[in-house]
Motif scaffolding. Structure first.
Motif, PDB file in Angstrom:
ATOM      1  N   SER A 282       0.818  -1.213   0.000  1.00  0.00           N
ATOM      2  CA  SER A 282       0.000   0.000   0.000  1.00  0.00           C
ATOM      3  C   SER A 282       0.854   1.267   0.000  1.00  0.00           C
ATOM      4  O   SER A 282       0.523   2.247  -0.680  1.00  0.00           O
ATOM      5  CB  SER A 282      -0.943   0.003   1.205  1.00  0.00           C
ATOM      6  N   ALA A 283       1.970   1.274   0.745  1.00  0.00           N
ATOM      7  CA  ALA A 283       2.797   2.477   0.837  1.00  0.00           C
ATOM      8  C   ALA A 283       3.411   2.864  -0.507  1.00  0.00           C
ATOM      9  O   ALA A 283       3.242   4.007  -0.969  1.00  0.00           O
ATOM     10  CB  ALA A 283       3.877   2.287   1.909  1.00  0.00           C
ATOM     11  N   PRO A 284       4.136   1.959  -1.205  1.00  0.00           N
ATOM     12  CA  PRO A 284       4.644   2.355  -2.532  1.00  0.00           C
ATOM     13  C   PRO A 284       3.543   2.633  -3.539  1.00  0.00           C
ATOM     14  O   PRO A 284       3.709   3.483  -4.423  1.00  0.00           O
ATOM     15  CB  PRO A 284       5.504   1.162  -2.955  1.00  0.00           C
ATOM     16  N   GLU A 286       0.595   4.025  -2.883  1.00  0.00           N
ATOM     17  CA  GLU A 286       0.092   5.367  -2.608  1.00  0.00           C
ATOM     18  C   GLU A 286       1.053   6.442  -3.106  1.00  0.00           C
ATOM     19  O   GLU A 286       0.622   7.492  -3.604  1.00  0.00           O
ATOM     20  CB  GLU A 286      -0.162   5.522  -1.114  1.00  0.00           C
ATOM     21  N   ARG A 287       2.366   6.202  -2.991  1.00  0.00           N
ATOM     22  CA  ARG A 287       3.328   7.171  -3.520  1.00  0.00           C
ATOM     23  C   ARG A 287       3.221   7.266  -5.038  1.00  0.00           C
ATOM     24  O   ARG A 287       3.321   8.356  -5.618  1.00  0.00           O
ATOM     25  CB  ARG A 287       4.747   6.767  -3.125  1.00  0.00           C
ATOM     26  N   LEU A 288       3.006   6.139  -5.695  1.00  0.00           N
ATOM     27  CA  LEU A 288       2.837   6.146  -7.148  1.00  0.00           C
ATOM     28  C   LEU A 288       1.557   6.868  -7.544  1.00  0.00           C
ATOM     29  O   LEU A 288       1.529   7.625  -8.527  1.00  0.00           O
ATOM     30  CB  LEU A 288       2.820   4.704  -7.669  1.00  0.00           C
ATOM     31  N   ASP A 290       0.104   9.275  -5.871  1.00  0.00           N
ATOM     32  CA  ASP A 290       0.293  10.712  -5.646  1.00  0.00           C
ATOM     33  C   ASP A 290       1.039  11.369  -6.806  1.00  0.00           C
ATOM     34  O   ASP A 290       0.800  12.540  -7.118  1.00  0.00           O
ATOM     35  CB  ASP A 290       1.060  10.939  -4.340  1.00  0.00           C
ATOM     36  N   LEU A 291       1.959  10.640  -7.440  1.00  0.00           N
ATOM     37  CA  LEU A 291       2.687  11.199  -8.572  1.00  0.00           C
ATOM     38  C   LEU A 291       1.749  11.508  -9.733  1.00  0.00           C
ATOM     39  O   LEU A 291       1.976  12.466 -10.486  1.00  0.00           O
ATOM     40  CB  LEU A 291       3.779  10.232  -9.026  1.00  0.00           C
ATOM     41  N   TYR A 292       0.703  10.711  -9.896  1.00  0.00           N
ATOM     42  CA  TYR A 292      -0.259  10.938 -10.968  1.00  0.00           C
ATOM     43  C   TYR A 292      -1.430  11.802 -10.521  1.00  0.00           C
ATOM     44  O   TYR A 292      -2.354  12.041 -11.304  1.00  0.00           O
ATOM     45  CB  TYR A 292      -0.784   9.597 -11.503  1.00  0.00           C
ATOM     46  N   GLN A 293      -1.407  12.249  -9.249  1.00  0.00           N
ATOM     47  CA  GLN A 293      -2.452  13.113  -8.703  1.00  0.00           C
ATOM     48  C   GLN A 293      -3.837  12.516  -8.939  1.00  0.00           C
ATOM     49  O   GLN A 293      -4.758  13.150  -9.450  1.00  0.00           O
ATOM     50  CB  GLN A 293      -2.365  14.510  -9.321  1.00  0.00           C
ATOM     51  N   GLU A 297      -7.884   4.859  -4.599  1.00  0.00           N
ATOM     52  CA  GLU A 297      -7.510   4.249  -3.328  1.00  0.00           C
ATOM     53  C   GLU A 297      -7.333   2.746  -3.523  1.00  0.00           C
ATOM     54  O   GLU A 297      -8.186   2.089  -4.116  1.00  0.00           O
ATOM     55  CB  GLU A 297      -8.576   4.513  -2.258  1.00  0.00           C
TER      56      GLU A 297
END
Length: 335
Positions: A282-284, A286-288, A290-293, A297
């Motif tokens: 889930s952590a990586p 979610e970071r990915l 966020d990069l695509y805005q 979920e």
């Protein structure tokens, strides 16, 4: 000289007589019946605890077999959720015949824009197309040396419906209808990537179904083999129960509950494994995201899916136990 009685058991006629007397003197009591099932359920679980290592190994093998299709199902669910949010405006590009006059192209443009499922039509003349191609390609000198403009008139049709997996078929139908116009040489829909994704998802779903079927059969074999060994280890106990007139259903009951426990525990560990893997990635993820805005979920097993997994695994365990115990109890006969 009288023969010695058979030490292995009684005759089949004696067993039938005993069973008849058993059924004659016993009356059905629902409370007593439920208490017997409760006691058998508890006894089966205690027997599993009596062989912790062997039981744990069997449960973990079942859990791994069930977690594979469950994990692929979660993956497909997340991909499906992502594609549902990719609603973009689609464009159908119509390339008209090169010899077509501007008046004919404009008439076709007005006719298409009047359709109810079309939002707008953008007219691109031959000169505009040539200027755009010169800017993008960088071959101004080469193109200027051509005796005539080789590019056709282009109509960019914007449908009212946004493109997604659900609307893709209707957009393709609109493209085919526009391509059937006499003035149109070729029609392209800029959603080929979505078509490829839909085919990948369809292939993935069928792959999950096939893999799930194969692994369910594997779980049946695992449970069946475990129950077969349990029946063989309790062969003398089964012989004694048959001697006193116990029915096959009564003898079958503890083994069915043993298969039930194997299935439930295997489904529980499989659900926990899927939840742990989902939490781990889930952590990586979610970071990915966020990069695509994106507002996507990451999804995992919900409560309903966990319950469904437990129900399916319990049914598979009981069914595998029923097949094994039916086959081997009939082979254990009193002489």
């Amino acid at each position: 000289m009288p023969q010695k009685p058979n030490q292995r058991g009684a005759t089949r006629d004696a067993v039938k007589t005993t069973k008849h007397q058993w059924s004659k003197h016993s009356s059905f009591n629902i409370k007593k019946y439920l208490l017997q099932h409760q006691a058998t359920l508890t006894e089966s679980f205690v027997r599993l605890l009596g062989y912790p290592l062997a039981s744990l190994m069997t449960v973990m093998v079942i859990a791994i077999a069930l977690s594979l299709p469950g994990g692929l199902y979660v993956l497909l669910k997340n991909v499906q959720s992502v594609t549902d949010q990719w609603e973009q405006q689609s464009v159908i590009t119509l390339y008209l015949f090169p010899q077509l006059e501007d008046t004919q192209a404009l008439a076709l443009s007005h006719r298409i824009s009047a359709q109810a499922d079309v939002a707008n039509v953008e007219y691109i003349s031959k000169e505009e197309g040539l200027r755009y191609f010169e800017q993008e390609s960088g071959y101004e000198q080469i193109l200027s040396s051509l005796p005539e403009n080789p590019l056709p008139i282009v109509l960019r049709v914007i449908p009212k419906q946004e493109v997604n997996l659900e609307s893709l078929q209707s957009l393709q139908l609109l493209r085919d209808n526009l391509a059937s116009e006499n003035e149109v040489e070729r029609a392209d829909l800029d959603a080929q990537w979505l078509q490829r994704l839909a085919n990948i998802l369809s292939f993935g779903q069928r792959f999950v179904y096939v893999l799930s079927t194969l692994l369910v059969v594997a779980v049946l074999l695992i449970v069946g083999n475990t129950i077969r060994m349990a029946v063989e280890s309790r062969r003398n106990e089964v012989l004694v129960m048959k001697l006193v007139g116990a029915t096959d259903a009564y003898i079958r009951r503890p083994f069915l509950y043993m298969g039930f426990w194997f299935g439930v525990l295997g489904g529980l560990f499989a659900s926990l494994c899927i939840l742990m893997v989902s939490w781990w990635v889930s952590a990586p993820a979610e970071r990915l995201i966020d990069l695509y805005q994106s507002g996507f979920e990451l999804q995992s097993f919900n409560v309903d899916e966990i319950v469904l997994c437990l129900v399916i695994s319990a049914m598979v365990g009981v069914f595998g136990a029923w097949i094994a115990v039916n086959r081997h109890i009939t082979n254990i006969e009193l002489e």
